[in-house]
Write a protein that holds these residues in place. Structure first.
Motif, PDB file in Angstrom:
ATOM      1  N   ASP A   1      13.888   2.794   0.542  1.00 20.66           N
ATOM      2  CA  ASP A   1      13.826   3.179   1.957  1.00 20.66           C
ATOM      3  C   ASP A   1      12.714   4.186   2.223  1.00 20.66           C
ATOM      4  OD1 ASP A   1      15.056   5.273   0.663  1.00 20.66           O
ATOM      5  OD2 ASP A   1      16.748   5.418   2.054  1.00 20.66           O
ATOM      6  N   GLU A   2      12.338   4.975   1.213  1.00 17.78           N
ATOM      7  CA  GLU A   2      11.216   5.904   1.378  1.00 17.78           C
ATOM      8  C   GLU A   2       9.902   5.133   1.451  1.00 17.78           C
ATOM      9  OE1 GLU A   2       8.871   9.333   1.690  1.00 17.78           O
ATOM     10  OE2 GLU A   2      10.970   8.897   2.152  1.00 17.78           O
ATOM     11  N   ILE A   3       9.779   4.089   0.661  1.00 17.06           N
ATOM     12  CA  ILE A   3       8.582   3.238   0.726  1.00 17.06           C
ATOM     13  C   ILE A   3       8.497   2.576   2.098  1.00 17.06           C
ATOM     14  CG2 ILE A   3       7.499   1.161  -0.211  1.00 17.06           C
ATOM     15  CD1 ILE A   3       8.685   1.936  -2.951  1.00 17.06           C
TER      16      ILE A   3
ATOM     17  N   ARG B   1       0.836  -1.211   0.000  1.00 21.14           N
ATOM     18  CA  ARG B   1       0.000   0.000   0.000  1.00 21.14           C
ATOM     19  C   ARG B   1       0.867   1.255   0.000  1.00 21.14           C
ATOM     20  NH1 ARG B   1      -4.736  -2.133  -1.538  1.00 21.14           N
ATOM     21  NH2 ARG B   1      -4.996  -4.118  -0.469  1.00 21.14           N
ATOM     22  N   ALA B   2       1.945   1.210   0.743  1.00 21.57           N
ATOM     23  CA  ALA B   2       2.846   2.357   0.783  1.00 21.57           C
ATOM     24  C   ALA B   2       3.473   2.591  -0.578  1.00 21.57           C
ATOM     25  CB  ALA B   2       3.935   2.127   1.834  1.00 21.57           C
ATOM     26  N   ALA B   3       3.875   1.519  -1.251  1.00 28.89           N
ATOM     27  CA  ALA B   3       4.482   1.655  -2.575  1.00 28.89           C
ATOM     28  C   ALA B   3       3.499   2.287  -3.559  1.00 28.89           C
ATOM     29  CB  ALA B   3       4.938   0.287  -3.084  1.00 28.89           C
TER      30      ALA B   3
ATOM     31  N   GLY C   1      10.682  -1.552   8.883  1.00 33.44           N
ATOM     32  CA  GLY C   1      12.125  -1.494   8.721  1.00 33.44           C
ATOM     33  C   GLY C   1      12.558  -1.996   7.351  1.00 33.44           C
ATOM     34  N   ILE C   2      13.614  -1.393   6.813  1.00 39.17           N
ATOM     35  CA  ILE C   2      14.070  -1.750   5.474  1.00 39.17           C
ATOM     36  C   ILE C   2      14.493  -3.218   5.407  1.00 39.17           C
ATOM     37  CG2 ILE C   2      16.460  -1.021   5.895  1.00 39.17           C
ATOM     38  CD1 ILE C   2      14.467  -0.558   2.612  1.00 39.17           C
ATOM     39  N   ALA C   3      15.026  -3.757   6.504  1.00 37.09           N
ATOM     40  CA  ALA C   3      15.429  -5.170   6.510  1.00 37.09           C
ATOM     41  C   ALA C   3      14.225  -6.085   6.301  1.00 37.09           C
ATOM     42  CB  ALA C   3      16.137  -5.511   7.814  1.00 37.09           C
ATOM     43  N   THR C   4      13.088  -5.712   6.892  1.00 35.99           N
ATOM     44  CA  THR C   4      11.863  -6.497   6.720  1.00 35.99           C
ATOM     45  C   THR C   4      11.398  -6.448   5.270  1.00 35.99           C
ATOM     46  OG1 THR C   4      11.184  -6.073   9.004  1.00 35.99           O
ATOM     47  CG2 THR C   4       9.461  -6.746   7.463  1.00 35.99           C
ATOM     48  N   VAL C   5      11.531  -5.289   4.651  1.00 35.93           N
ATOM     49  CA  VAL C   5      11.131  -5.153   3.247  1.00 35.93           C
ATOM     50  C   VAL C   5      11.968  -6.083   2.373  1.00 35.93           C
ATOM     51  CG1 VAL C   5      10.931  -3.574   1.285  1.00 35.93           C
ATOM     52  CG2 VAL C   5      10.407  -2.762   3.605  1.00 35.93           C
TER      53      VAL C   5
END
Length: 205
Positions: free
Chosen positions: A35-37, A19-21, A44-48
């Motif tokens: 990282d903005e998404i 949804r953020a993307a 956290g970026i690691a989770t992405v």
């Protein structure tokens, strides 16, 4: 129970990222960093990275969700409409509106390889059914083929530009092109033998 909760959390996080993307690409264009998404999703970026692998994985998931929720229902809803000619115009108009609004996502999806043959068939198949009904009812020209509709969308979306956030130009030129679909004694030249591919659908603009 613990594993079920972990799976539920993972699904919620994935949905937040998708949804953020969709939102960030709509607001800021196709070059938004991952990282903005992640920041927008509150994840956290690691989770992405763990969930989607890389930015292309996020874009592909976002486009698939967007298509399933906002594009595909537009054409599916028109298949049983009473007025097939009106339904065809509504499907094309609704598609133009949503694709123009999400132009950043479309560009990012094209670059990430998110646009597949399956996506193309899910769009063109129902649209072809509506076109055939409108032709049987004498509402549009009989020499139209479904690839003509895809070409119309491509041409209209080429008029989308940032200084026209209301998509006035796109709506104007869609109306102009739709007028050319009306029954006519003039015969169109035949199309080329080149098959329709995802790259020649409206999201290729």
């Amino acid at each position: 129970m613990h594993e079920q909760r972990q799976r539920a959390d993972a699904l919620r996080n994935a949905d937040k990222i998708v949804r953020a993307a969709i939102a960030v690409l709509r607001e800021s264009g196709p070059d938004v960093p991952l990282d903005e998404i992640a920041r927008h999703a509150g994840i956290g970026i690691a989770t992405v990275y763990r969930r989607f692998g890389d930015r292309d994985g996020v874009i592909r998931a976002a486009f698939q969700t967007y298509f399933a929720e906002e594009v595909e229902p537009l054409v599916l809803a028109t298949r049983g409409a009473g007025d097939a000619g009106r339904a065809l115009a509504d499907a094309l108009g609704g598609t133009v509106d949503t694709l123009a609004t999400h132009h950043g996502l479309l560009k990012a999806a094209r670059e990430s390889g998110a646009i597949t043959v399956d996506i193309a068939e899910r769009f063109i198949g129902p649209l072809g059914i509506v076109l055939a009904r409108a032709q049987r009812h004498g509402q549009v020209r009989t020499d139209l083929v479904v690839r003509d509709l895809a070409a119309i969308l491509v041409m209209v979306l080429a008029t989308v530009h940032p200084s026209d956030p209301g998509h006035g130009d796109a709506r104007r030129y869609l109306a102009l092109l739709l007028s050319g679909l009306r029954p006519s004694a003039d015969v169109l030249p035949p199309p080329s033998a080149r098959p329709l591919s995802p790259a020649r659908l409206p999201w290729s603009v």
